[in-house]
Design an enzyme around this catalytic site. Sequence first.
Site, PDB file in Angstrom:
ATOM      1  N   ASP A  97      -7.145  -4.010  -6.043  1.00 45.03           N
ATOM      2  CA  ASP A  97      -6.376  -2.501  -5.179  1.00 45.03           C
ATOM      3  C   ASP A  97      -4.934  -1.935  -5.752  1.00 45.03           C
ATOM      4  O   ASP A  97      -4.367  -0.786  -5.638  1.00 45.03           O
ATOM      5  CB  ASP A  97      -6.608  -2.916  -3.596  1.00 45.03           C
ATOM      6  CG  ASP A  97      -7.383  -2.679  -2.667  1.00 45.03           C
ATOM      7  OD1 ASP A  97      -8.310  -4.028  -3.960  1.00 45.03           O
ATOM      8  OD2 ASP A  97      -7.564  -2.356  -1.888  1.00 45.03           O
TER       9      ASP A  97
ATOM     10  N   ASP B 211       0.845  -1.100   0.326  1.00 46.00           N
ATOM     11  CA  ASP B 211       0.018  -0.138  -0.001  1.00 46.00           C
ATOM     12  C   ASP B 211       0.934   1.440  -0.035  1.00 46.00           C
ATOM     13  O   ASP B 211       0.608   2.713   0.570  1.00 46.00           O
ATOM     14  CB  ASP B 211      -0.947  -0.103   1.330  1.00 46.00           C
ATOM     15  CG  ASP B 211      -1.891  -1.122   1.160  1.00 46.00           C
ATOM     16  OD1 ASP B 211      -2.565  -0.986  -0.021  1.00 46.00           O
ATOM     17  OD2 ASP B 211      -2.172  -1.586   1.951  1.00 46.00           O
TER      18      ASP B 211
HETATM   19  N1  GLY Z   1      -7.315  -1.192  -0.320  1.00 47.22           N
HETATM   20  C1  GLY Z   1      -8.160  -1.263   0.760  1.00 47.22           C
HETATM   21  C2  GLY Z   1      -9.302  -1.486   0.899  1.00 47.22           C
HETATM   22  O1  GLY Z   1      -9.803  -0.681  -0.531  1.00 47.22           O
HETATM   23  O2  GLY Z   1     -10.612  -1.320   1.071  1.00 47.22           O
END
Ligand code: GLY
Length: 394
Positions: free
Chosen positions: A173, A113
């Site tokens: 994601d 992330d």
């Molecule tokens: N990247 C985690 C979410 O979208 O909850």
Amino acid sequence: MKTSVTIIALAILLASCTSKEPMGKLIEDRLARSIEQYELMAASLMDQPDRLPRDIMPDGKLRTTGPSDWVSGFLPGSLWYLYEYSERPELLDYAVDYTMRLVDQQHNRGTHDLGFMLYCSFGNGLRLTSDTVFRRILLTGAESLASRYNPLIGCIKSWDHNGDKWQFPVIIDNMMNLEFLMWAARESGANGYEAICLSHSDMTAKNHFRPDFSSYHVISYDTITGQVEKKNTHQGYADESAWARGQSWGLYGYVVMYRETHDERYLTLARNIASFLLSHPNLPADKIPYWDYNAPDIPEAKRDASAGAIMASALIELSGYVDPATAKTYLGVAEQQIRTLSSAEYFAEKGTNANFILKHSVGHLPGNSQIDVPLTYADYYYIEALLRFRKTLK
Ligand code: GLY
């Protein structure tokens, strides 16, 4: 005479009910109100130097989190955007303060992330200030992100948790973290970052998408063979469903990869994802998705403002890469999304909603977590969508 006066009065009343506020005016107003709200938010944590906003507690108070949480970059990122718009010195001070709270995350090799965390914060900071300290931190962070790439699989590993379930999980994601690595590729020269991004994008295009261009949330790869071992969800309704935020991440991710590479395959995929979403029978007329396009309790299912905000921002950018008729369609949907999110239903009154801007997002419904709450990333992409739409009016 009396009848015609009544008819005219009714006509005026009807017109005032149906006439829409001009987008330019609406955007300026909501940006001004967002500044007020986020100055309250930023002020509220100045005495807690290692905390950042996460969501809201049942008693309505702000729930905070630490800098290693994946959402840590969104408050600083929003503050940078609002500073860019207003040039208010208070916002610059807050943006720098909250950005620097994440400084140690440049060394975090335990998450994919880092794009969300570092590029929204330091990335926007660098863009607006050219501060070389920010640049150095970003380049170290990019090295940390790239360390998660596995050349046999051709992807960056998303999660280290749930090791008993997935050997090498890659979530849709993860496409959102490539913008950061593409920047680092340009900035640092020859270190293979671009090749990582291209491989990750190509593998995701190949394995995450179904024939209708909806996407799986989690694809896990076998670390010995490099082949797909599982196709699952984590935050969606079912393995085979279309989790709303995941669809928005995928759309946004391929729009960015097209911008970065001019590879027509990425544009085609982004357009196909947009077609899937825009023609979906479960996309409501106000264009804010239910938390999952296949939620079993639609139309009672919860909406996800974050999925709507991310999608709006992506559609506005995508509108710049397509023919005029398609651009009009994308901008029309984005406009509707902005209007809905700007309505009293979604847009919080000053000082309420724990000082978040938007209400009604869903974080992780199957995990019984963050259901119908404000979330930092809904606010970030809403502000981004406002600023992007504003540019289209010029
Ligand atoms: N990247 C985690 C979410 O979208 O909850």
